[in-house]
Design an enzyme around this catalytic site. Sequence first.
Site, mmCIF file in Angstrom:
data_model
loop_
_atom_site.group_PDB
_atom_site.id
_atom_site.type_symbol
_atom_site.label_atom_id
_atom_site.label_comp_id
_atom_site.label_asym_id
_atom_site.label_seq_id
_atom_site.Cartn_x
_atom_site.Cartn_y
_atom_site.Cartn_z
ATOM 1 N N HIS A 7 -9.159 8.644 2.950
ATOM 2 C CA HIS A 7 -9.096 7.249 3.352
ATOM 3 C C HIS A 7 -10.482 6.597 3.350
ATOM 4 O O HIS A 7 -10.574 5.370 3.414
ATOM 5 C CB HIS A 7 -8.466 7.120 4.739
ATOM 6 C CG HIS A 7 -7.042 7.535 4.774
ATOM 7 N ND1 HIS A 7 -6.648 8.848 4.984
ATOM 8 C CD2 HIS A 7 -5.898 6.832 4.599
ATOM 9 C CE1 HIS A 7 -5.333 8.925 4.955
ATOM 10 N NE2 HIS A 7 -4.849 7.717 4.722
ATOM 11 N N HIS A 61 0.839 -1.205 0.000
ATOM 12 C CA HIS A 61 0.000 0.000 0.000
ATOM 13 C C HIS A 61 0.870 1.250 0.000
ATOM 14 O O HIS A 61 0.701 2.145 -0.841
ATOM 15 C CB HIS A 61 -0.912 0.004 1.227
ATOM 16 C CG HIS A 61 -1.677 1.270 1.433
ATOM 17 N ND1 HIS A 61 -3.028 1.377 1.195
ATOM 18 C CD2 HIS A 61 -1.272 2.511 1.847
ATOM 19 C CE1 HIS A 61 -3.420 2.622 1.447
ATOM 20 N NE2 HIS A 61 -2.363 3.327 1.853
ATOM 21 N N GLU A 62 1.798 1.309 0.945
ATOM 22 C CA GLU A 62 2.615 2.513 1.081
ATOM 23 C C GLU A 62 3.513 2.739 -0.129
ATOM 24 O O GLU A 62 3.645 3.850 -0.632
ATOM 25 C CB GLU A 62 3.447 2.435 2.356
ATOM 26 C CG GLU A 62 2.624 2.438 3.629
ATOM 27 C CD GLU A 62 1.682 3.617 3.700
ATOM 28 O OE1 GLU A 62 2.002 4.702 3.179
ATOM 29 O OE2 GLU A 62 0.594 3.456 4.273
ATOM 30 N N HIS A 85 1.963 4.279 -3.149
ATOM 31 C CA HIS A 85 1.859 5.738 -3.174
ATOM 32 C C HIS A 85 3.016 6.314 -3.994
ATOM 33 O O HIS A 85 2.857 7.319 -4.696
ATOM 34 C CB HIS A 85 1.896 6.303 -1.763
ATOM 35 C CG HIS A 85 0.590 6.216 -1.041
ATOM 36 N ND1 HIS A 85 -0.567 6.814 -1.495
ATOM 37 C CD2 HIS A 85 0.251 5.609 0.128
ATOM 38 C CE1 HIS A 85 -1.553 6.580 -0.652
ATOM 39 N NE2 HIS A 85 -1.087 5.843 0.341
ATOM 40 N N GLU A 126 -5.595 6.986 -2.599
ATOM 41 C CA GLU A 126 -5.651 5.993 -1.523
ATOM 42 C C GLU A 126 -6.162 4.649 -2.034
ATOM 43 O O GLU A 126 -5.642 3.584 -1.664
ATOM 44 C CB GLU A 126 -6.556 6.482 -0.398
ATOM 45 C CG GLU A 126 -5.845 7.255 0.685
ATOM 46 C CD GLU A 126 -4.805 6.418 1.400
ATOM 47 O OE1 GLU A 126 -5.137 5.325 1.910
ATOM 48 O OE2 GLU A 126 -3.644 6.842 1.449
#
Length: 523
Positions: free
Chosen positions: A425, A337-338, A341, A361
């Site tokens: 989010h 996920h991170e 980004h 997101e």
Amino acid sequence: MTGLFHGGRPGTPAPPERPLPAAEQGAFMKRTTLGITTALLSAAALAATGTLGANAAEQNTAGQAGTISTALGLSGGEQLVPRDVVRDADGTHHLRFDRTLNGLKVIGGDLVVTQKAGQLTGVTKATEATLAGLDTSAPATARSGATLVVFALDHAPVLAWETVEHSVKQDQTPSELHTFTDAKTGETLLSYDDIHVAEGTGQSTFSGAVALNTTQSGSTFQLKDPARGNQAVNNLNNGSGTGTLFTDADNKWGNGTYTDKATAGVDAAYGAAKTWDYYKNIHGRSGIKNNGVGALSKVHYGNNYSNAFWSDSCFCMTYGDGAQNRNPLTSIDVAAHEMSHGVTSATAGLVYSGESGGLNEATSDIFGSTTEFHAGNTADAGDYLIGEKINIRGDGKPLRYMDKPSKDGRSLDYWSATAGNVDVHYSSGIANHFFYLLSEGSGQKTINGVAYDSPTVDNQPVTGIGRAKAEKIWYRALTTKFTSSTKYAAARTGTLAAAADLYGASSPEYAAVNRAWAAVNVK
């Protein structure tokens, strides 16, 4: 910075990074045809990816960008700066450019041009507003520490000041607050935190015994992966900054519990490796920036820090240890996920605010989930749940649910006119729901032991096309259709165009994309 939870970027001397949401933690598309030669576009593509030598790249990029500027009717003071390129097997190039006006960066000025067989066949712009005639003379009074830019993101182009404030929030999350202020009126045009946070073998915490690629240096081993761009893992030892590289004498890392600090390092290295492998094997992307360079991961950040975050500025991923420094946020889906980004930043650059922020997101949730499936780890099997292993709230429940986002009590299942006013989010739920429906369809089903029951806004069924096709469509839209200002309506247009590119405009896949968006009220 970007992450699983709400959050901001750190204001320490260390470079900012991306966090998880605080609440969780405690295109317009325009197509045209222009005659531009394949040779010129290829030169720009090579320059954009660094394939040419430095001098040759500079010369070819300048010439190519100038040719495209002329073809698009841009004003004399506008310049295009290559940022990314995607090449299709059939020879099509998708060239992504940022834009400047008289040397000032244009916020919301990015665009993607598509070329095939010597013709520029498509253009997707973040804004259609003209910049001609805009006075870019610097105001008489300069703002300390601010950068003068042209602001054109969902706004008539104006001269503006961009300030970036680095700080650390009360919960230890770094913050990198970007604020754009009209240089003439002083009006705040946009403010957003660019730290993207995640909520929160060796012997790992979540994935069992795993194999790791390491680097031998003399008589010791370093937690650095030479097969994946030398991406490394550092130990912050419950502090901040850069930390120190993990080393070990026998190349056996961690003990599977928090009592050995190398355990979290194992998870971070494994998650980074699986993220790299996912993008490489499924999408042909070599690393976050598609340049073969590995990202740095840092573990044991702060004290009782229940979050994780990605930072573009240090090109690094940072993990906290959670409650009592015993619950690191280092699961596979959090890592992916991170780091996703970073992929979004290097491609579409979706602004981390409003609907574009929700899509930003969602992209990380989508690829966090698909990376977990691709990893094929029986201890952390693939699912459409986000953060199900890290127990961020202490109740044993996932952070987010893709089949029915509202199960978390906050996320949106369907689009409405107020979606852009919801925290990113939670507005991400719309795209997460779309992706689940496109992949698996509506109704009840069990996948890898997890029960799902996905509804639709119109109570009409959706038939999925499978995750393998859905992930290809989303990635192609992200890298060749989306821009910094893309909202849900444009995301629908972009994913339909991506489905047409991959499977044909008359294909079942194209029809399924259309139906899945309608099911989440994006029409």
